[in-house]
Design an enzyme around this catalytic site. Structure first.
Site, short mmCIF file in Angstrom:
data_model
loop_
_atom_site.label_atom_id
_atom_site.label_comp_id
_atom_site.label_asym_id
_atom_site.label_seq_id
_atom_site.Cartn_x
_atom_site.Cartn_y
_atom_site.Cartn_z
CG ASP A 55 37.56 35.50 46.12
OD1 ASP A 55 37.91 34.57 47.16
OD2 ASP A 55 36.42 35.48 45.23
CE LYS A 56 47.19 36.45 44.77
NZ LYS A 56 48.67 34.91 44.14
#
Length: 236
Positions: A55-56
């Protein structure tokens, strides 16, 4: 975000590279993030390909392949679930997990959110172990066997242990005033959260590089280091 790709490398051999992805950086090509990790890797070495994603907001270990054979070798390991990914999660509440195995099926909604759904969800399995206890929070080791979207985040939430600052899954921001006695904020100053993202770090990756099994660890980034320091300092 200006990043020196070489400074991210924590392991390298003839076939593979492991990098420590910074938070707030997309793993793969992303039109909304021109400094995504895959793009930086290609600039550094056009043969590099990310073998998976985070995930970012999640920091930590990402495996990259240097050639097609290595990419296929890694892909097979992910497919057969022989690659081990270990995450460190800072969560709300006091939890004493001991080889706590979570089997809850996950269904991904269209808006980038997931939910637990026993009828149409895909099988998802995570093992939790508590590493440290603080005053109101816990550090939990998370070992996902599957790789569903937001798996660790929603599994922790379902066990009443949401990640600090993961508002999507019930985790509130953490302010220093909430854990530190006699905390005083300077006049006319707004108190900011101790960490500006959900507190999840991909701490270790165990994989085979053709010749042997390797275990690579990613040091905490600055924001996780500061968070842990404050939790320890205000433990009692």
């Amino acid at each position: 975000m200006k990043v020196n790709f070489k400074s991210l490398i924590i392991y390298e051999d003839d076939n593979f590279m492991v990098v420590n992805k910074p938070p707030f950086m997309a793993s793969l090509e992303d039109r909304n993030d021109p400094t995504n990790l895959q793009k930086l890797a290609k600039i550094y070495n056009e043969d590099l390909s990310a073998c998976h994603r985070l995930d970012k907001e999640t920091s930590g270990c990402i495996l990259l392949a240097k050639n097609k054979e290595a990419y296929r070798h890694a892909s097979l390991q992910f497919e057969h679930r022989t690659i081990q990914k270990i995450y460190h999660a800072f969560v709300h509440g006091i939890h004493e997990f001991r080889e706590e195995v979570v089997n809850l099926p996950i269904y991904a909604l269209n808006k980038g959110v997931t939910k637990i759904d026993y009828s149409i969800g895909k099988a998802a399995k995570t093992t939790f172990n508590t590493l440290e206890l603080y005053k109101f929070h816990s550090l939990v080791e998370c070992i996902p066997e599957t790789g569903r979207m937001h798996q660790i985040r929603i599994h922790l939430s379902e066990y009443k242990a949401p990640l600090i600052n993961d508002e999507m899954y019930g985790g509130d921001p953490l302010l220093l005033s909430q854990i530190k006695r006699k905390f005083k904020l300077k006049k006319y100053t707004e108190e900011l959260p101790l960490i500006k993202r959900f507190a999840l770090h991909a701490q270790k990756l165990v994989f085979n590089n053709f010749e042997r099994d390797l275990s690579v660890e990613a040091p905490y980034p600055k924001d996780i280091t500061v968070l842990k320091k404050q939790l320890l300092a205000n433990k009692r």
